[in-house]
Design a protein around this motif. Structure first.
Motif, PDB file in Angstrom:
ATOM      1  N   SER A 179     -20.186  20.514 -18.555  1.00 47.58           N
ATOM      2  CA  SER A 179     -20.894  19.231 -18.664  1.00 47.58           C
ATOM      3  C   SER A 179     -20.861  18.517 -17.311  1.00 47.58           C
ATOM      4  O   SER A 179     -19.967  18.721 -16.495  1.00 47.58           O
ATOM      5  N   CYS A 210     -18.154  20.393 -14.947  1.00 46.63           N
ATOM      6  CA  CYS A 210     -16.767  20.637 -15.334  1.00 46.63           C
ATOM      7  C   CYS A 210     -16.585  22.153 -15.451  1.00 46.63           C
ATOM      8  O   CYS A 210     -17.394  22.825 -16.086  1.00 46.63           O
ATOM      9  N   HIS A 270     -11.984  17.201 -20.568  1.00 45.18           N
ATOM     10  CA  HIS A 270     -11.003  18.076 -19.904  1.00 45.18           C
ATOM     11  C   HIS A 270     -10.264  17.436 -18.748  1.00 45.18           C
ATOM     12  O   HIS A 270      -9.409  18.067 -18.139  1.00 45.18           O
ATOM     13  N   CYS A 285     -13.944  15.098 -16.228  1.00 45.96           N
ATOM     14  CA  CYS A 285     -14.637  15.335 -17.488  1.00 45.96           C
ATOM     15  C   CYS A 285     -14.000  14.464 -18.570  1.00 45.96           C
ATOM     16  O   CYS A 285     -12.766  14.343 -18.620  1.00 45.96           O
ATOM     17  N   ASP A 296     -14.618  23.860 -17.162  1.00 45.64           N
ATOM     18  CA  ASP A 296     -14.278  24.310 -18.517  1.00 45.64           C
ATOM     19  C   ASP A 296     -15.470  24.288 -19.463  1.00 45.64           C
ATOM     20  O   ASP A 296     -15.658  25.209 -20.256  1.00 45.64           O
ATOM     21  N   CYS A 297     -16.252  23.215 -19.420  1.00 46.78           N
ATOM     22  CA  CYS A 297     -17.321  23.093 -20.415  1.00 46.78           C
ATOM     23  C   CYS A 297     -18.706  23.006 -19.777  1.00 46.78           C
ATOM     24  O   CYS A 297     -19.710  23.067 -20.473  1.00 46.78           O
TER      25      CYS A 297
HETATM   26 ZN    ZN Z   1     -15.220  19.518 -19.590  1.00 47.72          ZN
END
Ligand code: ZN
Length: 331
Positions: free
Chosen positions: A50, A45, A87, A84, A47-48
């Motif tokens: 993961s 992802c 997200h 995600c 953004d994070c």
């Molecule tokens: Zn994420």
């Protein structure tokens, strides 16, 4: 098509991505490089970070890359989207470009280098870029410059030369060996090809470099010595290249000795060329027995071979110094 591998290397395309095909449009002066990816269990992802499952692909996009041999070079790919839990559906971070750009990171760097030396108008005309495109490139460069101040150290570099068009053209590639990625590409394999790379680093990054792996190529050696403090103590020759130079040296001794022996009616060395190049541990027991006899003989070739084996065993301790470098570097 062999160029697929070349483009993969120049673009720094790592798994799961690969070059699916290369289309040369001679009339338009363009090379189109189509990228695809293999099966992967998960995508990060953006953004994070993961690991998420693949959601779908966006329609095909294009990125203008550095020209290769005067051809405008355009990448094509369908960006995957990850899903995600936190997200939602997001386009993944592609390794060759920033999310908002229609140009690859390396193309933008070229444009920035030119902008240092020429007017925006001249660069725009030469690279076929609009005013807005130039501004976008400059804005992103400023942002990168800010990020670079907190840039992580790069400890180990690899410098490679890549032959192109059967050795009529060369590229110089600089890789980060710890987090495999291409940091820099320049045409040719001169000292100046590598010189430009050092300007992209901060002083702290330069100081943090511990090792630069490369072939024994004088222009690269000169560039490292000029730009890094104690540069010569940081150069590490690739084991493969050292082995090749030593192997060539053994073969040279063998050829010479074979000629002399043969003239005297002795064919001890006849048909042994490949025996000296092979690893005895990998030989069939019969062959090894015969080879042991050879290597324990008083032949000069046997002595050269023993020197090579010793040097390779010492490889873990090898540290480049000018005198040692010259000795193993000259044929
Ligand atoms: Zn994420």
């Amino acid at each position: 098509m062999q160029d697929r591998e070349l483009y993969r290397q120049i673009l720094g395309i790592e798994k799961p991505w690969f070059v699916e095909r290369v289309e040369l449009k001679l009339d338009e002066g363009e090379v189109h490089v189509y990228l695809e990816h293999g099966e992967v269990a998960s995508w990060a992802c953006p953004d994070c970070g993961s690991q998420c499952k693949l959601y779908d692909h966006q329609p095909e996009r294009q990125w203008r890359h550095l020209d290769t041999c005067q051809y405008e070079t355009i990448l094509h790919a369908k960006p995957p989207r990850s899903e995600c839990g936190e997200h939602g559906v997001k386009v993944i971070q592609l390794p060759w470009a920033e999310p908002s750009s229609r140009f690859t990171a390396l193309f933008e760097r070229l444009a920035i280098d030119w902008l240092k030396a020429a007017s925006q108008k001249a660069v725009g005309e030469h690279l076929g870029l609009s005013w807005d495109e130039i501004h976008g490139i400059m804005e992103r460069a400023v942002e990168r410059g800010l990020n670079r101040r907190e840039a992580e150290p790069i400890r180990r570099l690899g410098v490679d030369e890549k032959a192109f068009r059967k050795g009529h053209k060369y590229f110089t590639l600089v890789n980060d060996l710890d987090r495999p990625r291409v940091l820099y590409v320049a045409e040719d394999r001169k000292k100046s090809s590598l010189d430009g790379f050092w300007e992209t680093l901060t002083e702290a990054q330069k100081e943090g470099i511990e090792a630069v792996a490369m072939d024994m190529w004088d222009p690269y050696i000169a560039s490292v010595r000029e730009h890094l403090a104690d540069g010569e103590t940081k150069i590490v020759f690739d084991k493969f290249h050292v082995a090749k130079h030593l192997g060539d040296a053994v073969d040279k001794v063998r050829r010479k000795e074979h000629r002399i022996l043969k003239a005297a009616g002795d064919d001890s060395l006849t048909g042994t060329r490949y025996d000296w190049l092979r690893n005895p541990a990998a030989m069939e027991p019969e062959d090894r027995k015969a080879f042991n006899k050879l290597r324990n003989s008083g032949l000069k070739t046997a002595r050269a071979w023993a020197l090579k084996e010793t040097a390779m065993a010492l490889f873990g301790y090898l540290r480049w110094t000018p005198s040692f470098g010259q000795k193993i570097g000259s044929p």
